[in-house]
Design an enzyme around this catalytic site. Structure first.
Site, PDB file in Angstrom:
ATOM      1  CD  GLU A 129      13.751   1.277  -4.460  1.00 50.67           C
ATOM      2  OE1 GLU A 129      13.566   0.388  -5.300  1.00 50.67           O
ATOM      3  OE2 GLU A 129      13.215   1.287  -3.338  1.00 50.67           O
ATOM      4  CG  ASN A 143      13.603   7.756  -1.484  1.00 50.33           C
ATOM      5  OD1 ASN A 143      14.160   8.133  -0.453  1.00 50.33           O
ATOM      6  ND2 ASN A 143      12.648   6.830  -1.497  1.00 50.33           N
ATOM      7  CG  HIS A 158      13.730  -0.123   3.714  1.00 50.03           C
ATOM      8  ND1 HIS A 158      12.557  -0.109   4.456  1.00 50.03           N
ATOM      9  CD2 HIS A 158      13.471   0.594   2.596  1.00 50.03           C
ATOM     10  CE1 HIS A 158      11.638   0.572   3.790  1.00 50.03           C
ATOM     11  NE2 HIS A 158      12.155   1.022   2.667  1.00 50.03           N
ATOM     12  CG  ASP A 181      11.518  -0.849   7.597  1.00 49.50           C
ATOM     13  OD1 ASP A 181      12.664  -0.910   7.098  1.00 49.50           O
ATOM     14  OD2 ASP A 181      10.486  -1.145   6.961  1.00 49.50           O
TER      15      ASP A 181
HETATM   16  O1  9MR Z   1       5.480  -0.529   1.388  1.00 49.75           O
HETATM   17  C1  9MR Z   1       5.354  -0.868   0.034  1.00 49.75           C
HETATM   18  C2  9MR Z   1       4.687  -2.218  -0.061  1.00 49.75           C
HETATM   19  O2  9MR Z   1       3.379  -2.170   0.451  1.00 49.75           O
HETATM   20  C3  9MR Z   1       4.691  -2.677  -1.496  1.00 49.75           C
HETATM   21  O3  9MR Z   1       4.197  -3.986  -1.547  1.00 49.75           O
HETATM   22  C4  9MR Z   1       6.094  -2.620  -2.037  1.00 49.75           C
HETATM   23  C5  9MR Z   1       6.143  -3.047  -3.470  1.00 49.75           C
HETATM   24  O4  9MR Z   1       7.401  -2.856  -4.015  1.00 49.75           O
HETATM   25  O5  9MR Z   1       6.591  -1.306  -1.924  1.00 49.75           O
HETATM   26  C6  9MR Z   1       6.714  -0.940  -0.600  1.00 49.75           C
HETATM   27  O6  9MR Z   1       7.385   0.276  -0.467  1.00 49.75           O
HETATM   28  C7  9MR Z   1       8.699   0.342  -1.011  1.00 49.75           C
HETATM   29  C8  9MR Z   1       8.914   1.766  -1.418  1.00 49.75           C
HETATM   30  O7  9MR Z   1       7.912   2.150  -2.319  1.00 49.75           O
HETATM   31  C9  9MR Z   1      10.282   1.962  -2.035  1.00 49.75           C
HETATM   32  N1  9MR Z   1      11.322   1.492  -1.152  1.00 49.75           N
HETATM   33  C10 9MR Z   1      11.147   0.146  -0.651  1.00 49.75           C
HETATM   34  C11 9MR Z   1       9.791  -0.003   0.001  1.00 49.75           C
HETATM   35  C12 9MR Z   1       9.634  -1.395   0.587  1.00 49.75           C
HETATM   36  O8  9MR Z   1       9.599  -2.351  -0.422  1.00 49.75           O
END
Ligand code: 9MR
Length: 510
Positions: A165, A206, A242, A273
């Site tokens: 990101e 990513n 997402h 998702d």
């Molecule tokens: O799935 C992850 C969730 O359990 C965490 O709380 C969250 C914290 O930022 O991160 C989620 O995964 C993220 C991923 O690492 C990067 N892209 C977005 C995802 C969804 O927030």
């Protein structure tokens, strides 16, 4: 799924999967025969197309055996949702903790899966000590972190999201301790450090909201074009995926993936998702199914698209409701680990022909196209097909299909016709029934049945051209009809329902 079934399922060996993950080309697999009684898994289907199909997972979920049964069998690749992030792996400077990440790689090894490591450098889930460092110390801390973590997982992680990101939605660089200390050079520095720590891992950048053409994906394109030109070790770009039904499908996704592939890079859908407003209704789930399908089709349309990872496979463990209150239902399986219409749509998009599939009603699906040239005249003309995706013949005598519509104004009695069917129209029964409790888009349904006969494994009834009208020949407005679609070629239709002995086996009722 039983252990026996799992051990006999078709699964390419780890080396074959790794090869696929690293080559980025569509390669034919020389996998063993499909398990006699088991349906091909999502990963089997993807592997046949030279791709992997994976899921995120997280440590607390690994104690849920119903969950891990499917995680370990249906998916050929896993990504730790949290356990390889900086706050977990280096909570205090120089003190590394790999226990949770190791549990994920251990699960993968036990189930013949590859792992995408996620993630080495990210502005989020960063321990406070990193943000508190004097600027002059950030680069050394970042390189040390990458060296230790990627070094630890060398050999057990096939690909890394090295940088996660890096962009704001407008395509400008996101500020972070790394950007603040090094400018955008931190990205090349991170990639070089990762390459030194694990020369065999595929190295990715990513991001989200980069799936379609637009300012943010343009920024990513400019970044990686520059890195490639400079010879920085970058192997791929991850498109998180997402998505949300309320925001529309990303425009030009296949073309967007292709332009990155044309730089000589792999591309992957890394966190797919598709969320929606809760409670999830049939329309939302049907739209969601088309989004999942369209992502799979975009990936399959690009040779260098190496695979798809869903951001966990079940609503039970989705991050969405926590992050977007009131939204959810984003995954392929529901809270009770039952496959949703999106699951069938993904299977179909991956080319599931039902070979080796289970016998019985679970293998039936409806396909539909509109045979209507007018949506506002006095007739409704659905074209329907019933497909047996399973491995055994299905007795048609108890099978019915329902096409759901609104009668609009006019007579409440109907005439129905079969205009053509390769089975012979005389073998079909058809009638219109009124719903006792109308729903949006439906107060009647056309029910089609079969007097007798059976449908061989892997075959379709072929087109059944149906037609109905009101007895007063007044007009319909089909545009809001639940089962109506504008497509003029046959496609899986979760809004046309199928029943065996009155029990729903395919689709969603309105
Ligand atoms: O799935 C992850 C969730 O359990 C965490 O709380 C969250 C914290 O930022 O991160 C989620 O995964 C993220 C991923 O690492 C990067 N892209 C977005 C995802 C969804 O927030």
């Amino acid at each position: 799924m039983s252990l026996t079934k799992r051990s006999t399922r078709r699964r390419p060996g780890r080396s074959a999967v790794l090869l696929l993950a690293v080559c980025g080309v569509a390669a034919a697999l020389t996998a063993g025969p499909a398990a006699a009684a088991g349906q091909e898994t999502l990963h089997d289907l993807a592997s046949a197309q030279g791709r992997y199909f994976g899921s995120a997972t997280d440590n607390p979920e690994l104690s849920d055996s119903a969950y891990t049964d499917t995680l370990g069998s249906e998916f050929g690749q896993i990504t730790p949702g949290n356990s390889m992030k900086w706050d977990t792996t280096e909570p205090q400077q120089g003190r590394f903790d790999f226990a949770r990440g190791d549990a994920i790689t251990g699960f993968a090894q036990a189930h013949g899966q590859t792992v995408r490591g996620h993630t080495l450098v990210w502005h989020s889930q960063l321990p406070g000590w990193v943000s508190a460092l004097p600027s002059a110390q950030v680069e050394a801390a970042m390189v040390n972190h990458i060296t230790e973590v990627a070094g630890h997982y060398r050999g057990s992680v096939a690909a890394w999201d090295v940088v996660n990101e890096p962009f704001n939605d407008d395509g400008t660089f996101r500020t972070s301790p790394f950007y603040d200390a090094m400018g955008s050079d931190y990205i090349a520095t991170a990639l070089r450090a990762a390459h030194a720590a694990d020369p065999d891992a595929r190295l990715y950048i990513n991001d989200y909201n980069t799936e379609g053409l637009g300012a943010k994906s343009d920024a990513m394109y400019d970044l990686v074009s520059g890195l490639v030109a400079e010879g920085v070790p970058v192997d791929g770009v991850g498109f998180q995926g997402h998505l949300a039904v309320q925001y529309g499908f990303p425009g030009g996704m296949r073309q967007n993936l292709q332009r990155f592939a044309d730089l000589g890079l792999d591309v992957a859908v890394t966190e797919l998702d598709v969320r929606m407003q809760l409670p999830a209704g049939a329309a939302g789930l049907a739209t969601q199914a088309t989004y999942y399908r369209d992502v799979v089709e975009a990936c399959l349309g690009v040779e260098r698209c190496v695979g798809i990872t869903v951001w966990d496979y079940t609503d039970k463990y989705s991050w969405v409701p926590g992050a977007f209150p009131g939204q959810g239902a984003a995954n392929l399986y529901d809270d009770n680990l039952r496959p949703k219409p999106a699951y069938a749509a993904v299977r179909a998009a991956l080319g599931d022909d039902g070979g080796g599939g289970p016998a019985g009603p679970g293998a039936l699906r409806a396909r539909y196209r509109s045979n209507d040239s007018s949506v506002s005249d006095n007739q409704i003309k659905p074209g329907l097909q019933l497909v047996n995706t399973g491995g055994a013949a299905v007795d048609l005598s108890g099978v019915t299909l329902r096409y759901w519509f609104t009668g609009d104004n006019g007579a409440s009695s109907y005439g129905t016709w079969c205009d053509w069917s390769p089975l012979g129209c005389s073998t079909l029964t058809h009638r219109v029934a009124a719903m006792s409790s109308p729903h949006t888009g439906a107060d009647h349904y056309l029910e089609v049945g079969f007097g007798s006969g059976s449908l061989a494994p892997g075959t379709s009834t072929g087109e059944m051209q149906l037609r109905l009208s009101k007895t007063d020949w007044s007009n319909f407005d089909e545009t809001d009809d639940y089962s109506h679609g504008a497509g003029d070629s046959y496609a899986d239709a979760p809004k046309v329902t199928v029943y065996v002995d009155g029990e729903l086996v395919w689709g969603l009722e309105p």
